[in-house]
Write a protein that holds these residues in place. Structure first.
Motif, PDB file in Angstrom:
ATOM      1  N   ASN A  69    -118.343-107.145  29.764  1.00  0.00           N
ATOM      2  CA  ASN A  69    -118.399-106.637  31.133  1.00  0.00           C
ATOM      3  C   ASN A  69    -117.557-105.379  31.321  1.00  0.00           C
ATOM      4  O   ASN A  69    -117.999-104.440  31.976  1.00  0.00           O
ATOM      5  N   ILE A  70    -116.372-105.342  30.759  1.00  0.00           N
ATOM      6  CA  ILE A  70    -115.500-104.174  30.910  1.00  0.00           C
ATOM      7  C   ILE A  70    -116.121-102.957  30.234  1.00  0.00           C
ATOM      8  O   ILE A  70    -116.103-101.854  30.773  1.00  0.00           O
ATOM      9  N   VAL A  71    -116.685-103.154  29.053  1.00  0.00           N
ATOM     10  CA  VAL A  71    -117.292-102.042  28.307  1.00  0.00           C
ATOM     11  C   VAL A  71    -118.435-101.414  29.099  1.00  0.00           C
ATOM     12  O   VAL A  71    -118.652-100.201  29.035  1.00  0.00           O
ATOM     13  N   ALA A 100    -105.416-108.794  28.653  1.00  0.00           N
ATOM     14  CA  ALA A 100    -106.772-108.957  28.111  1.00  0.00           C
ATOM     15  C   ALA A 100    -107.638-107.744  28.453  1.00  0.00           C
ATOM     16  O   ALA A 100    -108.372-107.235  27.599  1.00  0.00           O
ATOM     17  N   VAL A 101    -107.538-107.274  29.684  1.00  0.00           N
ATOM     18  CA  VAL A 101    -108.317-106.105  30.090  1.00  0.00           C
ATOM     19  C   VAL A 101    -107.816-104.866  29.357  1.00  0.00           C
ATOM     20  O   VAL A 101    -108.609-104.055  28.869  1.00  0.00           O
ATOM     21  N   MET A 102    -106.493-104.739  29.255  1.00  0.00           N
ATOM     22  CA  MET A 102    -105.928-103.583  28.564  1.00  0.00           C
ATOM     23  C   MET A 102    -106.333-103.575  27.092  1.00  0.00           C
ATOM     24  O   MET A 102    -106.690-102.529  26.541  1.00  0.00           O
ATOM     25  N   LYS A 107    -109.306-101.174  22.770  1.00  0.00           N
ATOM     26  CA  LYS A 107    -110.161-101.435  21.615  1.00  0.00           C
ATOM     27  C   LYS A 107    -111.475-100.644  21.668  1.00  0.00           C
ATOM     28  O   LYS A 107    -111.987-100.227  20.640  1.00  0.00           O
ATOM     29  N   HIS A 108    -112.001-100.440  22.856  1.00  0.00           N
ATOM     30  CA  HIS A 108    -113.338 -99.860  22.982  1.00  0.00           C
ATOM     31  C   HIS A 108    -113.364 -98.416  23.467  1.00  0.00           C
ATOM     32  O   HIS A 108    -114.442 -97.817  23.505  1.00  0.00           O
ATOM     33  N   GLU A 109    -112.248 -97.873  23.848  1.00  0.00           N
ATOM     34  CA  GLU A 109    -112.202 -96.481  24.288  1.00  0.00           C
ATOM     35  C   GLU A 109    -111.443 -95.661  23.251  1.00  0.00           C
ATOM     36  O   GLU A 109    -110.371 -96.070  22.799  1.00  0.00           O
TER      37      GLU A 109
END
Length: 131
Positions: A69-71, A100-102, A107-109
């Motif tokens: 969802n965050i990605v 967790a969000v951080m 990890k993905h940015e």
């Protein structure tokens, strides 16, 4: 006299706000978390975004769902979530969700992409003492 027009506009805004709140409640009930996150961010509701994140993490395989969802959020939404998580991270009850969000953002940015976020410098400075 524009009082009547202003009152009607205020009432329309209030009705729109109530409709969005109901929609958000429905999205959470239906477990449509991406839309719920987007709506809570657009309403500028850090606590509601936190509740959505907590709901996602309670699901089976919650970390993976949170990542998914965050990605999928837009850059401006990710920036908003970053500012929210700075505040969440200062409270021990919410720091795990913030971390967790951080983690997902880191990890993905790409680092260059993160440096383009508005307010990233102050966010990092605020996160360091509590992380």
């Amino acid at each position: 006299d524009v009082t009547e027009i202003e009152e009607k506009e205020a009432q329309a805004k209030q009705e729109e706000q109530i409709m969005k709140e109901q929609e958000l409640s429905n999205l959470l009930h239906e477990k449509r978390y991406l839309k719920a996150l987007g709506l809570a961010i657009s309403l500028d509701r850090p606590h509601t975004v936190l509740m959505v994140v907590k709901a996602i993490l309670k699901e089976t395989d919650g970390r993976k769902h949170l990542e998914d969802n965050i990605v999928r959020l837009r850059k401006d939404q990710k920036e908003a979530v970053l500012t929210f998580l700075v505040t969440w991270n200062t409270n021990s009850r919410n720091c795990h969700e913030a971390q967790a969000v951080m983690e997902t953002l880191l990890k993905h940015e790409a680092p260059d992409s993160l440096l383009q976020y508005s307010g990233i410098k102050s966010a990092v400075e605020s996160l360091l003492p509590y992380t």
